[in-house]
Design an enzyme around this catalytic site. Structure first.
Site, short mmCIF file in Angstrom:
data_model
loop_
_atom_site.label_atom_id
_atom_site.label_comp_id
_atom_site.label_asym_id
_atom_site.label_seq_id
_atom_site.Cartn_x
_atom_site.Cartn_y
_atom_site.Cartn_z
N LYS A 78 0.87 -1.18 0.00
CA LYS A 78 0.00 0.00 0.00
C LYS A 78 0.90 1.23 0.00
O LYS A 78 1.93 1.25 0.68
CB LYS A 78 -0.89 -0.03 1.25
CG LYS A 78 -1.92 1.10 1.34
CD LYS A 78 -2.85 0.90 2.55
CE LYS A 78 -3.88 2.03 2.65
NZ LYS A 78 -4.80 1.85 3.82
N SER A 153 -9.83 2.10 2.94
CA SER A 153 -8.93 2.84 2.07
C SER A 153 -7.95 1.96 1.31
O SER A 153 -7.31 2.43 0.39
CB SER A 153 -8.16 3.86 2.90
OG SER A 153 -7.30 3.19 3.82
N SER A 177 -10.11 -0.28 7.14
CA SER A 177 -9.55 -0.18 5.78
C SER A 177 -8.86 -1.42 5.24
O SER A 177 -8.48 -1.43 4.07
CB SER A 177 -8.56 0.98 5.71
OG SER A 177 -9.27 2.18 5.57
N1 GLN Z 1 -13.19 4.38 6.32
C1 GLN Z 1 -12.64 4.84 7.56
C2 GLN Z 1 -12.25 6.29 7.42
O1 GLN Z 1 -12.56 6.83 6.43
C3 GLN Z 1 -11.48 3.98 7.95
C4 GLN Z 1 -10.25 4.29 7.22
C5 GLN Z 1 -9.09 3.43 7.59
O2 GLN Z 1 -9.25 2.38 8.23
N2 GLN Z 1 -7.91 3.88 7.21
O3 GLN Z 1 -11.66 6.87 8.26
#
Ligand code: GLN
Length: 486
Positions: A78, A153, A177
């Site tokens: 990532k 994400s 995410s």
């Molecule tokens: N979707 C969540 C957010 O927007 C979690 C994001 C994540 O786990 N990095 O913060």
């Protein structure tokens, strides 16, 4: 060599048996990546030359019998993990030109184990999002239906493993995410216990919640890769000093007598009915394997979304203060003075969602609101942790859905942040409590994958991986490949 069917376990065996070299394998994956890039946009940077050089070095090491289990296996990272000499963008214009002088500890660990990096995967900007639509480098598409989001994400990680253009990928999970995109793309995701993997060199979003992990085809693959990326790191004060087991040795353990808690609050009215049926079918498979299911309640869990959306923005507003256009990252053209430099560099460098989070975070931390929001959220966070601790008194693992619905259309929720935030309603609790969590594929609804979420007590990764592996020996959902990429 047939790339689509390949798991890390199978590729490691093929390499060891000399069926193909790492260079051949790496070249095959690079070709698949290039062919899929227009449809998926899963990569921000493809590091072909460095990958082939690393693969050649792996082959040379093998010729001298200096190998580990993972020598020569290609993976991708990532783009939140710093990689020496290769740009790390975090999905943002702010870091579009940033080349890190060092490797993140997770990257170094996996490199040390002999893996070959194919490139850097697309993601929501600064890991803020649930659909991979906030990336400066454009949306990632779901390989099961390219009009759909892959989740976020870690959307690039999930989409690329689902399409079998990489055998496995690293990812991060602050509020879901890893697990949510794994569910939406029909792959296996694991977020280890907070502190299991070092955060050194992993660009910070919300430091008390961020954790590195993996997206893989199978639980067995996750067990193979998790060891080398785990362990104490003196450069991360929150990494835990605790021995790392060989997660592969317990994969065959029986599930006889395992107590599974079905969290009542997870099976609420927000859960899509067909989605729920797939989860119930999966639980029946575990029961056949000897596990017992019982209902448990975590009464404060419904408060996890509002709690998270105070804590995470608060921490992000502080973490992202370092991107000021002075030391590194985007700098505006010809600033008039220092204030203009800060304002325009940050104004131009960050996207709308990141700005929304920074503003929310600054607000909840400001004098007069700190007690009302931040302190209250920290208290609720304790209550949520206590609920989980109570549930684990009578259960070995907790089960539920990973996300309320399967993948949704690109654009469908983008202009409605609150609806978007609700995607993580089932995943955020684990981050607030620092617990490990997994998502494994357990079926389809209208051709789109559904994920089963497994949560465990702190440092129960081996137990979760074992349970997931036994399920995957009974089912083949995790081996399904989207038709366009078969
Ligand atoms: N979707 C969540 C957010 O927007 C979690 C994001 C994540 O786990 N990095 O913060």
């Amino acid at each position: 060599m047939s790339a689509p069917a390949a798991t890390v376990a199978a590729l490691a065996k093929g390499l060891a048996a000399g069926e193909y070299s790492s260079v051949e394998l790496t070249r095959a994956y690079l070709e698949r990546i290039a062919a899929a890039q227009p449809a998926l946009n899963a990569f921000v940077t493809i590091t072909s030359e460095a990958a082939l050089a690393a693969a050649a070095a792996a082959d040379a090491a093998r010729a001298k019998s200096q190998t580990g289990r993972l020598t020569g296996v290609p993976i991708a990272h990532k783009d939140i993990f710093c990689t020496e000499g290769i740009r790390t963008t975090c999905g943002s214009k702010m870091l579009a030109n940033f080349v890190s002088p060092y490797d993140a500890s997770v990257v170094a660990g996996l490199r040390g184990a002999g893996t070959v990096m194919l490139g850097k995967l697309n993601m929501d900007e600064f890991a803020m999002g649930s659909s991979n639509e906030t990336s400066f480098f454009g949306a990632v598409h779901n390989p099961w239906d390219t009009t759909m989001v892959p989740g976020g994400s870690s959307g690039g990680s999930a989409a690329s493993v689902a399409a079998r253009i990489v055998p496995a990928a690293t990812a991060t999970d602050t509020g879901g995410s890893i697990r949510q995109p794994a569910a939406l793309c029909g792959v296996t995701g694991i977020k280890p216990t907070y502190g299991r993997c070092s955060r050194y060199g992993m660009i910070a979003f919300a430091s008390s919640l961020d954790q590195a992990g993996l997206i893989t085809v199978s639980a067995e693959d996750a067990a193979l890769l998790l060891g080398p990326m785990s362990g104490f790191d003196p450069r991360d004060s929150t990494s835990v000093e605790r021995a790392v087991p060989d997660y592969t040795t317990t994969l065959g353990d029986s599930l006889e007598g395992l107590t599974i808690g079905l969290v009542k609050e997870f099976f609420d009215k927000g859960l899509d009915a067909t989605n729920e049926q797939r989860i119930r079918d999966a639980i029946a498979v575990f029961e056949k394997l000897g596990a017992r299911a019982r209902e448990v309640s975590c009464p404060h869990l419904p408060l996890s979304v509002p709690t998270y959306y105070v804590v995470a923005p608060a921490e992000c507003s502080s973490n992202l203060a370092r991107f000021d256009g002075v030391r590194f990252g985007h700098r505006c053209e010809s600033p008039k003075n220092l204030l203009d430099l800060y304002c325009r560099s940050r104004g131009e460098g960050f996207g709308a969602e990141v700005k929304r989070r920074i503003m929310t975070g600054t607000y909840v931390l400001s004098a007069g609101y700190y007690d009302a929001y931040y302190l209250k959220a920290q208290r609720v966070r304790q209550l949520i942790s206590a609920d989980f601790a109570q549930a684990f008194q009578s259960c070995d693992l907790l089960f539920g859905p990973t996300s309320p619905t399967p993948a949704f259309a690109i654009g469908a929720k983008f202009d409605d942040p609150i609806t978007m935030y609700l995607n993580d309603i089932y995943t955020i609790g684990a981050n607030l409590a620092g617990l490990p969590g997994m998502s494994i594929p357990c079926g389809f609804v209208d051709g789109l994958p559904v994920g089963l979420q497994i949560l465990g007590p702190h440092f129960s990764e081996a137990r979760m991986l074992n349970a997931a592996h036994r399920y995957q020996q009974e089912t083949d959902w995790h081996l399904r490949v989207p038709a366009a990429f078969a």
